[in-house]
Design an enzyme around this catalytic site. Sequence first.
Site, short mmCIF file in Angstrom:
data_model
loop_
_atom_site.label_atom_id
_atom_site.label_comp_id
_atom_site.label_asym_id
_atom_site.label_seq_id
_atom_site.Cartn_x
_atom_site.Cartn_y
_atom_site.Cartn_z
N LYS A 35 26.51 131.58 78.47
CA LYS A 35 25.37 132.66 78.27
C LYS A 35 25.36 133.25 79.56
O LYS A 35 26.05 133.05 80.48
CB LYS A 35 23.88 131.78 78.25
CG LYS A 35 23.72 130.86 79.47
CD LYS A 35 22.41 130.03 79.01
CE LYS A 35 22.22 128.88 80.35
NZ LYS A 35 21.05 128.22 79.98
N ARG A 130 9.17 123.55 77.75
CA ARG A 130 9.75 124.85 77.54
C ARG A 130 9.86 125.32 76.28
O ARG A 130 9.08 125.95 75.71
CB ARG A 130 10.96 125.08 78.40
CG ARG A 130 11.37 126.49 79.00
CD ARG A 130 12.38 126.40 79.77
NE ARG A 130 13.70 126.02 79.21
CZ ARG A 130 15.05 126.03 79.67
NH1 ARG A 130 15.18 126.62 81.23
NH2 ARG A 130 16.17 125.30 79.31
N TYR A 256 19.42 146.62 110.62
CA TYR A 256 17.94 146.94 110.41
C TYR A 256 17.46 145.75 110.94
O TYR A 256 17.48 144.71 110.79
CB TYR A 256 17.98 147.01 108.88
CG TYR A 256 18.51 148.07 108.25
CD1 TYR A 256 18.13 149.55 108.67
CD2 TYR A 256 19.46 147.92 107.15
CE1 TYR A 256 18.40 150.54 107.93
CE2 TYR A 256 19.79 149.21 106.61
CZ TYR A 256 19.40 150.29 106.95
OH TYR A 256 20.00 151.42 106.28
C1 LIG Z 1 21.86 126.81 80.21
C2 LIG Z 1 21.69 125.72 79.39
C3 LIG Z 1 22.48 124.61 79.45
C4 LIG Z 1 23.80 124.55 80.56
O1 LIG Z 1 23.00 124.02 81.72
P1 LIG Z 1 23.76 123.78 82.93
O2 LIG Z 1 22.69 123.28 84.01
O3 LIG Z 1 24.42 125.05 83.43
O4 LIG Z 1 24.80 122.89 82.71
C5 LIG Z 1 22.63 123.45 78.55
N1 LIG Z 1 21.68 123.63 77.41
C6 LIG Z 1 20.95 124.57 77.47
C7 LIG Z 1 19.67 124.39 76.20
C8 LIG Z 1 20.62 125.66 78.18
O5 LIG Z 1 19.93 126.74 78.08
#
Ligand SMILES: *Cc1c(COP(=O)(O)O)cnc(C)c1O
Length: 374
Positions: A35, A130, A256
């Site tokens: 993702k 969630r 800055y």
């Molecule tokens: C993003 C996600 C993962 C992967 O999580 P990591 O901490 O990067 O391993 C796994 N399951 C779901 C449902 C996610 O949204």
Amino acid sequence: MPRPILATVHTAALQQNLARVRQSVPDARVWAVVKANAYGHGIERVFEGLRGADGFALLDLAEAERVRRLGWRGPILLLEGVFEPRDLELCSRLDLWHAVHCDEQIDMLAAHKTQLPQRVFLKMNSGMNRLGFTPERYRSAWTRLNALPQVDEISLMTHFSDADGPRGIAYQEEAFLRATADLPGERSLANSAATLRHAERARIKSDWVRPGIVLYGSAPDFPEHSAADWGLQPTMTLSSKLLAVQSLQAGDSVGYGSRFVAEQPLRVGVAACGYADGYSRLCDTGTPVLVNGVRTRLLGRVSMDMLMLDLTPLEHAGVPFGFGSEVTLWGRSSQGTTLPIDEVARAAGTVGYELMCAVAPRVNFGVDESSTAG
Ligand SMILES: *Cc1c(COP(=O)(O)O)cnc(C)c1O
């Protein structure tokens, strides 16, 4: 000439990190979570390194289309399922499996006209609060789905809130196991942290694990463990070059807000990397950086296009530097030294995930296909 800032994706490191996951859970199938454009790496750029996975998990239908366009015929899972009814048509056309976390998604399926029933992953909210059905409502959701001709196999899934920390996974795992004890279907529970830290349980309880961050070489539980502790390799190097070197006297300031003031004469390097490249402005004096492979520190405030570095450690080591010297913001230097992204993230008060995802579109990307990750 483009600005010298470059993000390099290391194919061999991706392969090695995937192998590390398999070593932890040899019998589980592995969803490579890609993702957010493969955690900022670029789906097309990680595909070669991760094509040994059993499936790809992501959120966006457009990203699923990109994975199919790369020629992947295996499973693809939409981790949040569909967002509107017509997404189900794309699921049919691209053969996507999808999570079902709410009644509205079941309604959409019930109204969907399809030839081929679809494979779904029914999500339980086992304590993260969630997405998903509570344990009390899970069975009725399963029964409803199971009655639909639009639905093929139903797999069971939940997500852990504390796999990386002291609370652990037990409180959710027990809720999940209790509510699913007599339901058929494959199980998917473990994210990266659960896959590595709770391998014993992940091994027994999961048909599919869902690692993301470990594939990208960042420790899910830094600083308790480092990436090296887990045997993970950095998969992204963010590098640039020095554009200038300044000589400061005691009392001179840098950048800055004059946020850093030299206490003694000092050589300062100016690197072509700023917050508009995705490097966090929350990084302050002391954040680690490599110059020509030598570890040093950031000085003063990060600006939009540049940041300043202390060259004292190079002088002490007798390492020459000047215009064009290599700067490694995270990842691997040409000299072979590494700077874990987790250390930079910690200096910014965040996690490696956020830094990799934040690399800006104006940064040039490359792929390093050399066969060794060392
Ligand atoms: C993003 C996600 C993962 C992967 O999580 P990591 O901490 O990067 O391993 C796994 N399951 C779901 C449902 C996610 O949204």
